[in-house]
Design a protein around this motif. Structure first.
Motif, PDB file in Angstrom:
ATOM      1  N   HIS A   1       0.670  -1.261   0.060  1.00  0.00           N
ATOM      2  CA  HIS A   1      -0.024  -0.069   0.075  1.00  0.00           C
ATOM      3  C   HIS A   1       0.866   1.240   0.063  1.00  0.00           C
ATOM      4  O   HIS A   1       0.587   2.120  -0.665  1.00  0.00           O
ATOM      5  CB  HIS A   1      -0.932   0.040   1.148  1.00  0.00           C
ATOM      6  CG  HIS A   1      -2.284  -0.778   1.085  1.00  0.00           C
ATOM      7  ND1 HIS A   1      -3.347  -0.261   0.065  1.00  0.00           N
ATOM      8  CD2 HIS A   1      -2.573  -1.938   1.165  1.00  0.00           C
ATOM      9  CE1 HIS A   1      -4.249  -1.036  -0.016  1.00  0.00           C
ATOM     10  NE2 HIS A   1      -3.845  -2.297   0.751  1.00  0.00           N
ATOM     11  N   ILE A   2       2.014   1.284   0.720  1.00  0.00           N
ATOM     12  CA  ILE A   2       2.896   2.395   0.398  1.00  0.00           C
ATOM     13  C   ILE A   2       3.530   2.677  -0.911  1.00  0.00           C
ATOM     14  O   ILE A   2       3.337   3.482  -1.513  1.00  0.00           O
ATOM     15  CB  ILE A   2       4.161   2.243   1.358  1.00  0.00           C
ATOM     16  CG1 ILE A   2       3.663   2.364   2.873  1.00  0.00           C
ATOM     17  CG2 ILE A   2       5.209   3.225   1.085  1.00  0.00           C
ATOM     18  CD1 ILE A   2       4.912   2.005   3.961  1.00  0.00           C
ATOM     19  N   ASN A   3       3.527   1.480  -1.742  1.00  0.00           N
ATOM     20  CA  ASN A   3       3.966   1.384  -2.940  1.00  0.00           C
ATOM     21  C   ASN A   3       2.811   1.961  -3.995  1.00  0.00           C
ATOM     22  O   ASN A   3       2.922   2.828  -4.818  1.00  0.00           O
ATOM     23  CB  ASN A   3       4.425   0.243  -3.483  1.00  0.00           C
ATOM     24  CG  ASN A   3       4.814   0.030  -4.869  1.00  0.00           C
ATOM     25  OD1 ASN A   3       6.024   0.630  -5.151  1.00  0.00           O
ATOM     26  ND2 ASN A   3       4.311  -0.732  -5.649  1.00  0.00           N
ATOM     27  N   GLN A   4       1.481   1.921  -3.529  1.00  0.00           N
ATOM     28  CA  GLN A   4       0.413   2.013  -4.140  1.00  0.00           C
ATOM     29  C   GLN A   4       0.200   3.539  -4.130  1.00  0.00           C
ATOM     30  O   GLN A   4      -0.243   4.206  -5.063  1.00  0.00           O
ATOM     31  CB  GLN A   4      -0.912   1.302  -3.646  1.00  0.00           C
ATOM     32  CG  GLN A   4      -2.069   1.632  -4.486  1.00  0.00           C
ATOM     33  CD  GLN A   4      -3.497   0.934  -3.959  1.00  0.00           C
ATOM     34  OE1 GLN A   4      -3.239   0.075  -3.147  1.00  0.00           O
ATOM     35  NE2 GLN A   4      -4.482   1.574  -4.534  1.00  0.00           N
ATOM     36  N   VAL A   5       0.348   4.122  -2.899  1.00  0.00           N
ATOM     37  CA  VAL A   5       0.293   5.441  -2.761  1.00  0.00           C
ATOM     38  C   VAL A   5       1.281   6.355  -3.599  1.00  0.00           C
ATOM     39  O   VAL A   5       0.832   7.288  -4.368  1.00  0.00           O
ATOM     40  CB  VAL A   5       0.290   6.014  -1.220  1.00  0.00           C
ATOM     41  CG1 VAL A   5       0.498   7.333  -1.195  1.00  0.00           C
ATOM     42  CG2 VAL A   5      -0.814   5.479  -0.461  1.00  0.00           C
ATOM     43  N   VAL A   6       2.668   5.814  -3.450  1.00  0.00           N
ATOM     44  CA  VAL A   6       3.588   6.529  -4.450  1.00  0.00           C
ATOM     45  C   VAL A   6       3.121   6.505  -5.931  1.00  0.00           C
ATOM     46  O   VAL A   6       3.382   7.316  -6.617  1.00  0.00           O
ATOM     47  CB  VAL A   6       4.951   5.810  -4.056  1.00  0.00           C
ATOM     48  CG1 VAL A   6       5.958   6.356  -4.870  1.00  0.00           C
ATOM     49  CG2 VAL A   6       5.543   6.151  -2.741  1.00  0.00           C
ATOM     50  N   HIS A   7       2.928   5.162  -6.361  1.00  0.00           N
ATOM     51  CA  HIS A   7       2.769   5.003  -7.800  1.00  0.00           C
ATOM     52  C   HIS A   7       1.240   5.445  -8.327  1.00  0.00           C
ATOM     53  O   HIS A   7       1.103   5.858  -9.384  1.00  0.00           O
ATOM     54  CB  HIS A   7       2.938   3.585  -8.130  1.00  0.00           C
ATOM     55  CG  HIS A   7       4.533   3.275  -8.126  1.00  0.00           C
ATOM     56  ND1 HIS A   7       5.363   3.378  -9.246  1.00  0.00           N
ATOM     57  CD2 HIS A   7       5.064   2.816  -6.908  1.00  0.00           C
ATOM     58  CE1 HIS A   7       6.509   3.050  -8.644  1.00  0.00           C
ATOM     59  NE2 HIS A   7       6.254   2.690  -7.559  1.00  0.00           N
TER      60      HIS A   7
END
Length: 504
Positions: A133-139
């Motif tokens: 989810h941290i990656n999803q927010v970034v991308h």
């Protein structure tokens, strides 16, 4: 990759069920009480695409795409300087302060990133979920908000002794995920993409695996969500008379979870009170920075308002006036010093992130919030009684009353009546309006109540250094130098009450 304002608007036209003033809102992007903040958030997205601003607001992590600097995992001190500069640029462009725009809440997930060992004790899937989810927010460049506070009901009773829905909880497990029921108060939820939803208080009783101990990412367009919003301040009165109310009101909602399905991949911890307590104790180790930085910009608004008024009226050279202006400057620079030092003395987190110095960050937050009401009163004093006596814009434009007001509000060839009226309207909205009172209360409780803020200060301050210094200076015996505080006796505060003192 970074989104445009149009893409953001389209993403929240998802049929979500929103009510305000007892009426269903068909489209939050055009409703007059939501539109100002939707437009600001859209403007922030569009700014990332402007060539002159792109390098300040975005970064390339090597994948050939640009990403929002606010969402970047902080690995170095320079990352924090970059985040601070980007936030300043955004606030300068929009001309005021908004508190919930995403960067001040994504940091809460970084805190859980630090607690992956705790999550792995229960289920390694949860640790991988938080990374995903941290990656999803970034991308995905998502508008990410926070959901902490429940209705709670009677706080003298645990949830099991009253209506169980006063705290959000799991009512059923399925192959697809968990079904949750209850409610949360959330600022900006009605026009956000997702919310990190977690327990506010640890009223678990003796149950180590409680149905209330759950944290998850909730899609704000999910079925069975209802948003019941307070009445907004925008359009309640003319923008000429209330310029801040009509631009910067962040509408709050009570979000009702009426048996909402949370897919397993969105669950970050569940039935794990240790993980919930860990998050409570670390929730603001990153997010507090952006919150305090907004207090710094609010201090600039207070100082600018006071200084313009004293110069308009020709009293800025009086010693008594300069004393009050200096008091405001000390408040502003006190916040600035805490933010600057928190970066300069940043610390490495358990997961290897760079976190602002915790003692300096939390003392800065307590300093900024606890003195805000006094600073506002100082500016009221410097502005004088005209901020509560001046007629409205329509009176200045009336053909019969306008000439009289033009006569009495023109101060010099430089300060015409219209500029005087604009400043007084701005000051009234900043200090005296319903919106001003709402924002003062919000700033006081936005991250956690005052007792929880001072508890965070107590937790992170290094008490050993002054203890050791006085022990050496006073020549105390070796036997007392390392003595800890006495253990709680029969008069100790109960664990349940201690849980109430945890951060929101």
């Amino acid at each position: 990759m970074i989104r445009t304002g149009t893409q953001y608007r389209d993403s929240i036209r998802d049929g979500r069920r929103v009510w305000m003033n007892g009426e269903r809102v068909k489209d939050v992007t055009v409703h007059p009480m939501f539109k100002p903040l939707v437009d600001i958030r859209a403007r922030m997205y569009d700014m990332q695409h402007e060539s002159a601003l792109r390098d300040t607001l975005t970064y390339d992590e090597g994948d050939g795409e640009r990403h929002c600097i606010a969402h970047k995992l902080p690995l170095t001190r320079q990352d924090w300087w970059d985040k601070r500069r980007a936030t300043d640029l955004l606030l300068e462009d929009i001309g005021g302060v908004v508190t919930r725009v995403g960067d001040e809440t994504v940091g809460e997930m970084w805190s859980l990133f630090d607690g992956q060992d705790v999550l792995n004790e229960l289920d390694p899937r949860f640790s991988s979920n938080i990374r995903a989810h941290i990656n999803q927010v970034v991308h995905g460049d998502l508008f990410h908000v926070s959901a902490n506070t429940d209705p709670r009901g009677n706080r003298s009773k645990p949830p099991q002794a009253q209506d169980p829905d006063v705290l959000l909880h799991v009512v059923k497990e399925t192959d697809a995920g968990v079904i949750v029921r209850g409610a949360k108060y959330e600022t900006a939820a009605a026009y956000a993409n997702q919310a990190f939803t977690k327990p506010a208080l640890a009223q678990w009783g003796n149950d180590e695996h409680s149905e209330y101990a759950i944290g998850f990412i909730c899609d704000m367009g999910a079925p069975n969500l209802r948003f019941i919003c307070r009445t907004g301040f925008a359009t309640r009165a003319p923008a000429e008379d209330y310029p801040l109310s009509n631009r910067f009101d962040e509408v709050d909602s009570i979000v009702v979870f009426d048996d909402v399905l949370i897919p397993w991949e969105n669950v970050l911890f569940y039935r794990h009170t240790k993980a919930a307590r860990f998050l409570q104790n670390t929730l603001h180790r990153y997010s507090a920075f952006a919150f305090v930085q907004r207090n710094l910009k609010l201090a600039d608004m207070l100082i600018g308002t006071a200084l313009h008024n004293t110069r308009q009226t020709g009293v800025d050279k009086l010693q008594a006036v300069q004393d009050k202006l200096s008091k405001l400057a000390c408040y502003r620079e006190g916040i600035n010093a805490h933010l600057t030092a928190a970066i300069a003395l940043a610390e490495r987190s358990p997961a290897g992130l760079m976190m602002p110095n915790q003692s300096l960050l939390f003392t800065g937050r307590s300093f900024a919030t606890s003195q805000l009401h006094e600073m506002m009163n100082t500016v009221r004093d410097l502005c004088g009684g005209q901020i509560c006596l001046t007629p409205d814009y329509a009176s200045f434009r009336n053909e019969e009353t306008g000439p009289w007001l033009d006569k009495f509000y023109t101060l010099s060839p430089q300060w015409k009546s219209e500029d005087r009226r604009k400043l007084l309207a701005y000051a009234r909205d900043l200090l005296n309006s319903d919106y001003a009172s709402h924002r003062l209360t919000f700033q006081l409780f936005a991250q956690s109540p005052p007792h929880a803020q001072t508890a965070a200060v107590h937790q992170h301050f290094n008490w050993d250094e002054p203890l050791d210094f006085v022990a050496r200076s006073a020549g105390l015996s070796e036997d007392v130098k390392g003595i800890d505080a006495p253990a709680d006796g029969d008069g100790a505060v109960s664990q349940w009450f201690r849980d109430q003192m945890d951060g929101e």
